[in-house]
Enzyme design. Structure first.
Site, PDB file in Angstrom:
ATOM      1  N   ASP A  79     -24.186 -47.734 -15.974  1.00  0.00           N
ATOM      2  CA  ASP A  79     -25.357 -48.554 -15.667  1.00  0.00           C
ATOM      3  C   ASP A  79     -24.822 -49.859 -15.080  1.00  0.00           C
ATOM      4  O   ASP A  79     -24.358 -50.732 -15.817  1.00  0.00           O
ATOM      5  CB  ASP A  79     -26.166 -48.821 -16.933  1.00  0.00           C
ATOM      6  CG  ASP A  79     -27.384 -49.688 -16.665  1.00  0.00           C
ATOM      7  OD1 ASP A  79     -28.039 -49.456 -15.636  1.00  0.00           O
ATOM      8  OD2 ASP A  79     -27.667 -50.590 -17.479  1.00  0.00           O
ATOM      9  N   GLU A 124     -26.282 -45.510 -11.584  1.00  0.00           N
ATOM     10  CA  GLU A 124     -27.680 -45.788 -11.250  1.00  0.00           C
ATOM     11  C   GLU A 124     -27.755 -46.431  -9.872  1.00  0.00           C
ATOM     12  O   GLU A 124     -27.022 -47.375  -9.569  1.00  0.00           O
ATOM     13  CB  GLU A 124     -28.303 -46.724 -12.283  1.00  0.00           C
ATOM     14  CG  GLU A 124     -29.785 -47.007 -11.998  1.00  0.00           C
ATOM     15  CD  GLU A 124     -30.427 -47.883 -13.061  1.00  0.00           C
ATOM     16  OE1 GLU A 124     -30.773 -47.343 -14.119  1.00  0.00           O
ATOM     17  OE2 GLU A 124     -30.557 -49.101 -12.826  1.00  0.00           O
ATOM     18  N   ASP A 184     -28.081 -51.395 -22.047  1.00  0.00           N
ATOM     19  CA  ASP A 184     -27.175 -50.955 -20.973  1.00  0.00           C
ATOM     20  C   ASP A 184     -26.376 -49.731 -21.407  1.00  0.00           C
ATOM     21  O   ASP A 184     -26.095 -48.841 -20.602  1.00  0.00           O
ATOM     22  CB  ASP A 184     -26.223 -52.092 -20.598  1.00  0.00           C
ATOM     23  CG  ASP A 184     -26.953 -53.395 -20.361  1.00  0.00           C
ATOM     24  OD1 ASP A 184     -27.323 -53.656 -19.205  1.00  0.00           O
ATOM     25  OD2 ASP A 184     -27.170 -54.131 -21.344  1.00  0.00           O
TER      26      ASP A 184
END
Length: 221
Positions: A12, A73, A146
């Site tokens: 992330d 991501e 996260d």
């Protein structure tokens, strides 16, 4: 296609906090957690220094856990421009770290991950945390968010890997067939050109027609 044993590193991306995770695919949709954590860089440090710290930390994870593939991501945000730019810088560092180790990278939008994990492309962070905790059989929810997001990315890729592998296989077969047809077309065109040139040459010089070219082949018993 069997993807059992596939080890995925989910990331992330972020410059202040970057969530990292590693999971391993089991049979079917079973996924085993390997490790999860967060890399932090000081907001008051120079951009170059922060990116260097992130690069080193992520590289150490890649070297220690030896993933087969990286899932990141995709930057898809309309918020603060500075935050978006910092995240984009971080993504570049992450992709470079993977490329230096010959690791393939797959990127997913937040809605794709949410849809894969919860079945709802608009699930909130609380719902996602509950689902990833249940899917991986964790004793407690991963924190901070996260870390949970990084795990969700990794699991998302584990579940989508078989489909991606089938698509890649079909694409490869189609490419091979396309190349074969192109080569056949080139060969046919070359033969036609050669025959036309030979016919023109024989027409202009009758003596050549009586003496076949040395490249012609005659089968004898």
């Amino acid at each position: 296609m069997n993807h059992e044993g596939l080890r995925v590193m989910g990331i992330d991306p972020g410059l202040t906090r970057c969530g990292l995770s590693v999971v391993q695919a089991g049979r079917g949709r079973t996924v085993y957690p390997v490790s999860v954590g967060v890399v932090r860089t000081p907001p008051d440090a120079e951009l170059a220094e922060r990116l260097l710290r992130l690069s080193k930390a992520v590289g150490e994870w890649m070297d220690e856990y030896t993933p087969d593939v990286i899932a990141i991501e995709r930057v898809f945000e309309r918020g603060n421009v500075s935050t978006v730019m910092n995240t984009a810088h971080a993504v570049g560092v992450l992709i470079l770290a993977a490329a230096e180790r010959g690791l393939p990278v797959h990127m997913y939008t937040p809605s794709e991950v949410k849809k894969a994990i919860s079945g709802n492309g608009r699930a909130d962070k609380k719902q996602m945390t509950v689902m990833i905790t249940r899917i991986l059989g964790l004793g407690e929810p991963p924190k901070p968010a996260d870390a949970a997001d990084a795990l969700s990315l990794a699991v998302c890729h584990c579940w989508r890997a078989p489909m991606l592998m089938r698509a890649q296989s079909q694409y490869s077969e189609q490419e091979l067939e396309k190349r074969r047809r192109v080569q056949q077309g080139k060969l046919g065109k070359a033969k036609s050109t050669y025959n036309a040139e030979q016919a023109q040459s024989h027409a202009s010089d009758p003596a050549k027609a009586a003496h076949p070219s040395q490249f012609q082949r005659t089968d004898t018993n």
